[in-house]
Design a protein around this motif. Structure first.
Motif, PDB file in Angstrom:
ATOM      1  N   UNK A  89     -15.702  39.927 -31.283  1.00  0.00           N
ATOM      2  CA  UNK A  89     -15.133  39.333 -32.489  1.00  0.00           C
ATOM      3  C   UNK A  89     -15.951  38.135 -32.958  1.00  0.00           C
ATOM      4  N   UNK A  90     -16.428  37.325 -32.031  1.00  0.00           N
ATOM      5  CA  UNK A  90     -17.268  36.180 -32.403  1.00  0.00           C
ATOM      6  C   UNK A  90     -18.565  36.639 -33.055  1.00  0.00           C
ATOM      7  N   UNK A  91     -19.231  37.576 -32.429  1.00  0.00           N
ATOM      8  CA  UNK A  91     -20.519  38.040 -32.951  1.00  0.00           C
ATOM      9  C   UNK A  91     -20.346  38.724 -34.310  1.00  0.00           C
ATOM     10  N   UNK A  92     -19.329  39.552 -34.427  1.00  0.00           N
ATOM     11  CA  UNK A  92     -19.099  40.277 -35.690  1.00  0.00           C
ATOM     12  C   UNK A  92     -18.732  39.311 -36.806  1.00  0.00           C
ATOM     13  N   UNK A  93     -17.885  38.323 -36.516  1.00  0.00           N
ATOM     14  CA  UNK A  93     -17.478  37.381 -37.560  1.00  0.00           C
ATOM     15  C   UNK A  93     -18.659  36.527 -38.015  1.00  0.00           C
ATOM     16  N   UNK A  94     -19.490  36.085 -37.089  1.00  0.00           N
ATOM     17  CA  UNK A  94     -20.655  35.289 -37.478  1.00  0.00           C
ATOM     18  C   UNK A  94     -21.655  36.114 -38.279  1.00  0.00           C
ATOM     19  N   UNK A  95     -21.820  37.356 -37.897  1.00  0.00           N
ATOM     20  CA  UNK A  95     -22.732  38.239 -38.626  1.00  0.00           C
ATOM     21  C   UNK A  95     -22.232  38.486 -40.049  1.00  0.00           C
ATOM     22  N   UNK A  96     -20.955  38.773 -40.175  1.00  0.00           N
ATOM     23  CA  UNK A  96     -20.391  39.026 -41.503  1.00  0.00           C
ATOM     24  C   UNK A  96     -20.435  37.770 -42.364  1.00  0.00           C
ATOM     25  N   UNK A  97     -20.191  36.614 -41.774  1.00  0.00           N
ATOM     26  CA  UNK A  97     -20.238  35.363 -42.524  1.00  0.00           C
ATOM     27  C   UNK A  97     -21.651  35.089 -43.031  1.00  0.00           C
ATOM     28  N   UNK A 124     -11.434  33.105 -35.866  1.00  0.00           N
ATOM     29  CA  UNK A 124     -11.639  32.562 -37.211  1.00  0.00           C
ATOM     30  C   UNK A 124     -11.317  31.068 -37.255  1.00  0.00           C
ATOM     31  N   UNK A 125     -10.350  30.637 -36.467  1.00  0.00           N
ATOM     32  CA  UNK A 125     -10.062  29.205 -36.374  1.00  0.00           C
ATOM     33  C   UNK A 125     -11.244  28.448 -35.784  1.00  0.00           C
ATOM     34  N   UNK A 126     -11.849  29.002 -34.751  1.00  0.00           N
ATOM     35  CA  UNK A 126     -13.038  28.382 -34.159  1.00  0.00           C
ATOM     36  C   UNK A 126     -14.193  28.324 -35.158  1.00  0.00           C
ATOM     37  N   UNK A 127     -14.323  29.383 -35.953  1.00  0.00           N
ATOM     38  CA  UNK A 127     -15.385  29.431 -36.956  1.00  0.00           C
ATOM     39  C   UNK A 127     -15.159  28.360 -38.025  1.00  0.00           C
ATOM     40  N   UNK A 128     -13.911  28.218 -38.481  1.00  0.00           N
ATOM     41  CA  UNK A 128     -13.585  27.180 -39.457  1.00  0.00           C
ATOM     42  C   UNK A 128     -13.870  25.788 -38.883  1.00  0.00           C
ATOM     43  N   UNK A 134     -19.510  20.278 -39.323  1.00  0.00           N
ATOM     44  CA  UNK A 134     -20.738  20.035 -40.093  1.00  0.00           C
ATOM     45  C   UNK A 134     -20.444  19.534 -41.500  1.00  0.00           C
ATOM     46  N   UNK A 135     -19.150  19.457 -41.857  1.00  0.00           N
ATOM     47  CA  UNK A 135     -18.781  19.000 -43.195  1.00  0.00           C
ATOM     48  C   UNK A 135     -18.832  20.106 -44.233  1.00  0.00           C
ATOM     49  N   UNK A 136     -18.789  21.345 -43.819  1.00  0.00           N
ATOM     50  CA  UNK A 136     -18.840  22.486 -44.734  1.00  0.00           C
ATOM     51  C   UNK A 136     -17.540  23.277 -44.672  1.00  0.00           C
ATOM     52  N   UNK A 137     -17.424  24.204 -45.591  1.00  0.00           N
ATOM     53  CA  UNK A 137     -16.347  25.185 -45.554  1.00  0.00           C
ATOM     54  C   UNK A 137     -16.987  26.529 -45.227  1.00  0.00           C
ATOM     55  N   UNK A 138     -16.315  27.314 -44.415  1.00  0.00           N
ATOM     56  CA  UNK A 138     -16.859  28.612 -44.030  1.00  0.00           C
ATOM     57  C   UNK A 138     -16.944  29.542 -45.241  1.00  0.00           C
TER      58      UNK A 138
END
Length: 191
Positions: A89-97, A124-128, A134-138
């Motif tokens: 799930x981590x790898x797929x979410x980062x790739x899609x993002x 997704x919470x970890x990704x946010x 970093x001061x960004x929005x996903x």
């Protein structure tokens, strides 16, 4: 029109019937699949069960026997770490993002792959949180990647931007971005 083998006057088969499922054949199929694709436990289960059901229908076997073999194989692969839904799930979410997919669509894609909803929320919470540090929005990062990849808005030649503005906004809407975010990115300037 049925094609017939002229030598034997029988209808020609396009594919041979599937082989009978054994523990070894299922393991070979699973390993071959995992060599080529990253998979969640549920998506591997679906692939192997399709094979089991086809073979059971062709040979008149009970698909429950094959299902038990599939479950044992998945449990073994989870215990050894070959299958890890969290890592998938981590790898797929980062790739899609990185490709420019909004978080809402990432959630849907992970759920379709059979990842547990609670695990999806955690990832997704970890990704946010990672982007917030970093001061960004996903979603903003995904929108910028989408616009850059598709050459929309600020990445379009300046003389064509106004003419294609509505089309660019519609494209972002179809991709799953909110109206406010789409307007913010399309009307913005390149960095």
């Amino acid at each position: 029109m049925v094609r017939r083998n002229l030598r034997y006057a029988a209808p020609m088969s396009k594919t041979p019937p599937p082989k009978r499922v054994t523990k070894t054949s299922l393991e070979n199929a699973a390993l071959h699949y995992l060599e080529r694709f990253s998979a969640s436990a549920e998506s591997l289960r679906r692939v192997l069960m399709r094979r089991v059901v086809r073979a059971a229908a062709a040979h008149g076997d009970d698909p429950e026997d094959g299902a038990a073999m599939v479950e044992a194989l998945i449990v073994r692969y989870r215990d050894t770490g070959l299958l890890d839904d969290h890592r998938f799930a981590e790898a797929k979410s980062q790739s899609l993002l990185r490709r420019g997919t909004p978080l809402r669509s990432i959630r849907q894609a992970l759920c379709q792959k059979g990842v547990d909803a609670d695990l999806v929320d955690t990832v997704l919470g970890d990704l946010r949180d990672e982007f917030a540090l970093r001061g960004d929005e996903a979603d903003l990062a995904a929108a910028l990647a989408y616009v850059r990849r598709r050459r929309l808005g600020p990445y379009r030649p300046a003389d064509l931007r106004a003419a294609y503005r509505d089309r660019d906004l519609a494209s972002m809407g179809r991709a799953g971005f909110s109206w406010q975010l789409a307007r913010r990115v399309i009307d913005g300037e390149t960095e």
